[in-house]
Enzyme design. Sequence first.
Site, PDB file in Angstrom:
ATOM      1  N   GLU A   1      -6.473  -2.255   4.203  1.00 46.54           N
ATOM      2  CA  GLU A   1      -6.390  -0.688   4.048  1.00 46.54           C
ATOM      3  C   GLU A   1      -6.870  -0.207   2.701  1.00 46.54           C
ATOM      4  O   GLU A   1      -6.707  -0.900   1.636  1.00 46.54           O
ATOM      5  CB  GLU A   1      -5.235  -0.412   4.360  1.00 46.54           C
ATOM      6  CG  GLU A   1      -4.697  -0.545   5.615  1.00 46.54           C
ATOM      7  CD  GLU A   1      -3.074  -0.294   5.681  1.00 46.54           C
ATOM      8  OE1 GLU A   1      -2.495   0.493   4.867  1.00 46.54           O
ATOM      9  OE2 GLU A   1      -2.648  -0.848   6.466  1.00 46.54           O
TER      10      GLU A   1
ATOM     11  N   CYS B   1      -6.682   3.878  -3.625  1.00 48.23           N
ATOM     12  CA  CYS B   1      -5.807   2.607  -3.764  1.00 48.23           C
ATOM     13  C   CYS B   1      -6.165   1.422  -2.917  1.00 48.23           C
ATOM     14  O   CYS B   1      -6.498   1.646  -1.737  1.00 48.23           O
ATOM     15  CB  CYS B   1      -4.500   3.186  -3.194  1.00 48.23           C
ATOM     16  SG  CYS B   1      -3.186   1.778  -2.987  1.00 48.23           S
TER      17      CYS B   1
ATOM     18  N   CYS C   1       0.148 -10.688   2.203  1.00 53.76           N
ATOM     19  CA  CYS C   1       0.813 -11.030   0.707  1.00 53.76           C
ATOM     20  C   CYS C   1       2.113 -12.055   0.969  1.00 53.76           C
ATOM     21  O   CYS C   1       2.577 -11.941   2.153  1.00 53.76           O
ATOM     22  CB  CYS C   1       1.384  -9.579   0.242  1.00 53.76           C
ATOM     23  SG  CYS C   1       2.074  -9.807  -1.322  1.00 53.76           S
TER      24      CYS C   1
ATOM     25  N   CYS D   1       8.756  -9.197  -0.388  1.00 59.39           N
ATOM     26  CA  CYS D   1       9.639  -8.167  -0.643  1.00 59.39           C
ATOM     27  C   CYS D   1      10.369  -7.481   0.576  1.00 59.39           C
ATOM     28  O   CYS D   1       9.536  -7.177   1.493  1.00 59.39           O
ATOM     29  CB  CYS D   1       8.959  -7.277  -1.464  1.00 59.39           C
ATOM     30  SG  CYS D   1       8.190  -7.464  -3.144  1.00 59.39           S
TER      31      CYS D   1
ATOM     32  N   CYS E   1       8.798  -4.246   2.249  1.00 59.93           N
ATOM     33  CA  CYS E   1       7.326  -4.017   2.172  1.00 59.93           C
ATOM     34  C   CYS E   1       6.705  -4.403   3.516  1.00 59.93           C
ATOM     35  O   CYS E   1       7.046  -5.706   3.995  1.00 59.93           O
ATOM     36  CB  CYS E   1       6.754  -4.597   1.012  1.00 59.93           C
ATOM     37  SG  CYS E   1       4.999  -4.394   0.875  1.00 59.93           S
TER      38      CYS E   1
ATOM     39  N   GLY F   1      -1.275  -6.744  -0.816  1.00 60.40           N
ATOM     40  CA  GLY F   1      -1.548  -7.819  -1.722  1.00 60.40           C
ATOM     41  C   GLY F   1      -0.909  -7.829  -3.196  1.00 60.40           C
ATOM     42  O   GLY F   1      -0.396  -6.758  -3.558  1.00 60.40           O
ATOM     43  N   GLU F   2      -0.735  -8.977  -3.727  1.00 60.58           N
ATOM     44  CA  GLU F   2      -0.246  -9.087  -5.107  1.00 60.58           C
ATOM     45  C   GLU F   2      -1.411  -9.442  -6.130  1.00 60.58           C
ATOM     46  O   GLU F   2      -1.994 -10.516  -6.094  1.00 60.58           O
ATOM     47  CB  GLU F   2       0.835 -10.187  -5.124  1.00 60.58           C
ATOM     48  CG  GLU F   2       1.244 -10.556  -6.657  1.00 60.58           C
ATOM     49  CD  GLU F   2       1.449  -9.518  -7.505  1.00 60.58           C
ATOM     50  OE1 GLU F   2       2.444  -8.474  -6.895  1.00 60.58           O
ATOM     51  OE2 GLU F   2       1.079  -9.473  -8.608  1.00 60.58           O
TER      52      GLU F   2
ATOM     53  N   SER G   1      -0.787  -2.948 -10.327  1.00 60.38           N
ATOM     54  CA  SER G   1       0.526  -2.831 -10.061  1.00 60.38           C
ATOM     55  C   SER G   1       0.663  -4.389  -9.629  1.00 60.38           C
ATOM     56  O   SER G   1       0.262  -5.238  -8.864  1.00 60.38           O
ATOM     57  CB  SER G   1       1.155  -2.121  -9.100  1.00 60.38           C
ATOM     58  OG  SER G   1       2.573  -2.390  -8.750  1.00 60.38           O
TER      59      SER G   1
ATOM     60  N   SER H   1       6.550  -3.362 -10.450  1.00 57.30           N
ATOM     61  CA  SER H   1       7.446  -2.891  -9.463  1.00 57.30           C
ATOM     62  C   SER H   1       8.874  -3.396 -10.009  1.00 57.30           C
ATOM     63  O   SER H   1       9.067  -4.770  -9.604  1.00 57.30           O
ATOM     64  CB  SER H   1       6.881  -3.583  -8.094  1.00 57.30           C
ATOM     65  OG  SER H   1       5.456  -3.123  -7.739  1.00 57.30           O
ATOM     66  N   LEU H   2       9.910  -2.614 -10.463  1.00 57.52           N
ATOM     67  CA  LEU H   2      11.120  -3.294 -10.875  1.00 57.52           C
ATOM     68  C   LEU H   2      11.984  -3.225  -9.642  1.00 57.52           C
ATOM     69  O   LEU H   2      12.498  -4.489  -9.284  1.00 57.52           O
ATOM     70  CB  LEU H   2      11.601  -2.345 -11.963  1.00 57.52           C
ATOM     71  CG  LEU H   2      12.723  -2.846 -12.652  1.00 57.52           C
ATOM     72  CD1 LEU H   2      12.746  -4.019 -13.356  1.00 57.52           C
ATOM     73  CD2 LEU H   2      13.153  -1.561 -13.645  1.00 57.52           C
ATOM     74  N   HIS H   3      12.252  -2.201  -8.916  1.00 60.13           N
ATOM     75  CA  HIS H   3      13.089  -1.997  -8.020  1.00 60.13           C
ATOM     76  C   HIS H   3      14.641  -2.397  -8.083  1.00 60.13           C
ATOM     77  O   HIS H   3      15.260  -1.912  -7.125  1.00 60.13           O
ATOM     78  CB  HIS H   3      12.528  -2.671  -6.707  1.00 60.13           C
ATOM     79  CG  HIS H   3      11.218  -2.275  -6.374  1.00 60.13           C
ATOM     80  ND1 HIS H   3      10.623  -0.818  -6.356  1.00 60.13           N
ATOM     81  CD2 HIS H   3      10.110  -2.837  -5.860  1.00 60.13           C
ATOM     82  CE1 HIS H   3       9.236  -0.894  -6.030  1.00 60.13           C
ATOM     83  NE2 HIS H   3       8.953  -1.777  -5.934  1.00 60.13           N
TER      84      HIS H   3
ATOM     85  N   ASN I   1       9.755   4.175   1.799  1.00 60.67           N
ATOM     86  CA  ASN I   1       8.984   4.557   2.955  1.00 60.67           C
ATOM     87  C   ASN I   1       9.827   3.662   4.164  1.00 60.67           C
ATOM     88  O   ASN I   1       9.940   2.529   3.959  1.00 60.67           O
ATOM     89  CB  ASN I   1       7.585   4.112   2.787  1.00 60.67           C
ATOM     90  CG  ASN I   1       6.645   5.339   2.557  1.00 60.67           C
ATOM     91  OD1 ASN I   1       6.577   6.310   3.070  1.00 60.67           O
ATOM     92  ND2 ASN I   1       5.967   4.979   1.325  1.00 60.67           N
TER      93      ASN I   1
ATOM     94  N   CYS J   1       1.701   1.334   2.258  1.00 56.68           N
ATOM     95  CA  CYS J   1       2.318   0.122   2.183  1.00 56.68           C
ATOM     96  C   CYS J   1       2.014  -0.688   3.320  1.00 56.68           C
ATOM     97  O   CYS J   1       2.984  -1.332   4.133  1.00 56.68           O
ATOM     98  CB  CYS J   1       3.752   0.144   2.150  1.00 56.68           C
ATOM     99  SG  CYS J   1       4.384   1.592   0.617  1.00 56.68           S
TER     100      CYS J   1
HETATM  101  N1  SAH Z   1       2.174  -6.356  -4.984  1.00 61.26           N
HETATM  102  C1  SAH Z   1       1.870  -5.370  -5.938  1.00 61.26           C
HETATM  103  C2  SAH Z   1       1.102  -4.122  -5.548  1.00 61.26           C
HETATM  104  C3  SAH Z   1       1.165  -3.570  -4.132  1.00 61.26           C
HETATM  105  S1  SAH Z   1       2.552  -2.738  -3.745  1.00 61.26           S
HETATM  106  C4  SAH Z   1       3.107  -4.813  -6.413  1.00 61.26           C
HETATM  107  O1  SAH Z   1       4.288  -5.467  -5.806  1.00 61.26           O
HETATM  108  O2  SAH Z   1       3.431  -4.331  -7.271  1.00 61.26           O
HETATM  109  C5  SAH Z   1       2.609  -1.006  -4.458  1.00 61.26           C
HETATM  110  C6  SAH Z   1       3.908  -0.662  -4.474  1.00 61.26           C
HETATM  111  O3  SAH Z   1       4.410  -0.014  -3.463  1.00 61.26           O
HETATM  112  C7  SAH Z   1       4.766  -1.293  -5.059  1.00 61.26           C
HETATM  113  O4  SAH Z   1       5.623  -0.865  -6.138  1.00 61.26           O
HETATM  114  C8  SAH Z   1       5.537  -1.657  -4.082  1.00 61.26           C
HETATM  115  O5  SAH Z   1       6.950  -2.462  -4.330  1.00 61.26           O
HETATM  116  C9  SAH Z   1       5.908  -0.454  -3.333  1.00 61.26           C
HETATM  117  N2  SAH Z   1       6.259  -0.613  -2.231  1.00 61.26           N
HETATM  118  C10 SAH Z   1       6.209  -1.438  -0.893  1.00 61.26           C
HETATM  119  N3  SAH Z   1       6.857  -0.984   0.188  1.00 61.26           N
HETATM  120  C11 SAH Z   1       7.416   0.102   0.009  1.00 61.26           C
HETATM  121  C12 SAH Z   1       8.097   1.057   0.769  1.00 61.26           C
HETATM  122  N4  SAH Z   1       8.418   0.639   1.904  1.00 61.26           N
HETATM  123  N5  SAH Z   1       8.649   2.157   0.026  1.00 61.26           N
HETATM  124  C13 SAH Z   1       8.348   2.333  -0.980  1.00 61.26           C
HETATM  125  N6  SAH Z   1       7.527   1.513  -2.039  1.00 61.26           N
HETATM  126  C14 SAH Z   1       7.116   0.383  -1.147  1.00 61.26           C
END
Ligand code: SAH
Length: 341
Positions: free
Chosen positions: A91, A104, A111, A115, A118, A158-159, A190, A213-215, A289, A330
């Site tokens: 995508e 994007c 991936c 996570c 995701c 992807g990462e 990212s 991506s801290l979270h 999301n 995502c």
């Molecule tokens: N793999 C990389 C880049 C791709 S994801 C990374 O992890 O940073 C891009 C961003 O979307 C990341 O911050 C990821 O954590 C976030 N993301 C993934 N699924 C999501 C969701 N369901 N809601 C909000 N953000 C999400």
Amino acid sequence: MNTDIRSMTLEELTAALRELGEPAFRGRQVFTWLHRGVRSFDEMSDISKPLREKLAGVYRADGLTVSRKQVSENDGTIKYLWELHDGNCIETVLMRYRHGNTVCISSQVGCRMGCAFCASTLGGKVRDLSPGEMAEQVIFTQADSGVPISNIVLMGIGEPMDNLDNVLKFLELINHPLGLHIGMRHISLSTCGVIPGIRRLAELELQLTLSVSLHAPDSETRSRIMPVNRAYDVEELFSACRGYFEKTGRRISFEYAMIDGVNDAGWQADLIVKKLRGMPGHVNLIPLNDVAESPLKPSRRVRQFQQRLERQGVTATVRRSLGGDIDASCGQLRRKEMMKA
Ligand code: SAH
């Protein structure tokens, strides 16, 4: 034999053409055409027919093809589902922001980072994308939509740090004056926190924006939702980020998807403040999301969390969500296609 001609740098292309007995400027001509988005060598009107045929016998210029295209009625966001030569799909999303048209892009098919929130990781990783396949997402999104692209974010499927060699070559291609010539300051990469990648990128001192991506700022929560934290702990991650800033002088952007009852507590905001002390960082709060397969739900405390950070001097913004009506987030579109198959 590598037929992926859009993965070749100008130097590689020039060398390959020299082997076919061509002068150096031929490389520049072909490179320019490829990055302008032609889909066949026959469109290269200033190249002789015999050479076009010779090239077509060795390489392919067609690139990825549109498998599905959705346009948001709300905000003009366009989502492309592309088919690759081997039948895999990825995508790309085009978003219209006031500061520029941003694309994007994906860096891998699937991936392997796992996570919990995701959609892109649900089927695991299938393969890496080549530098050319990443460039083609930008080139053909621009060509198909007619929208001039000024910014790129590596935030699709992807990462990027798990495919860093190809990502670095992609950056060289897309930054090239004969190509789309998109400046590093208009590119964001990212990562979920692959520390060796962050260290390697720091050494290169590129002017791109690193997003992390801290979270979650605490190890326990982060390991629960992001398996990568078990390999590269958040303490070590903050230290790598500090090192990145010291080396490059670039402010890091921290992504934080807000999940109900998981990472939206006041003490977690306070911990972020503590960890970022002395390092200019920006926190990007993303309302989670909803992914159908996941029990995690969006937080209802996004504004409070933001205010708590801001009150303590950490800049935090809430990301405006675009393309909500077209699954433009995502890995959700690819996921739907896979479930159908
Ligand atoms: N793999 C990389 C880049 C791709 S994801 C990374 O992890 O940073 C891009 C961003 O979307 C990341 O911050 C990821 O954590 C976030 N993301 C993934 N699924 C999501 C969701 N369901 N809601 C909000 N953000 C999400």
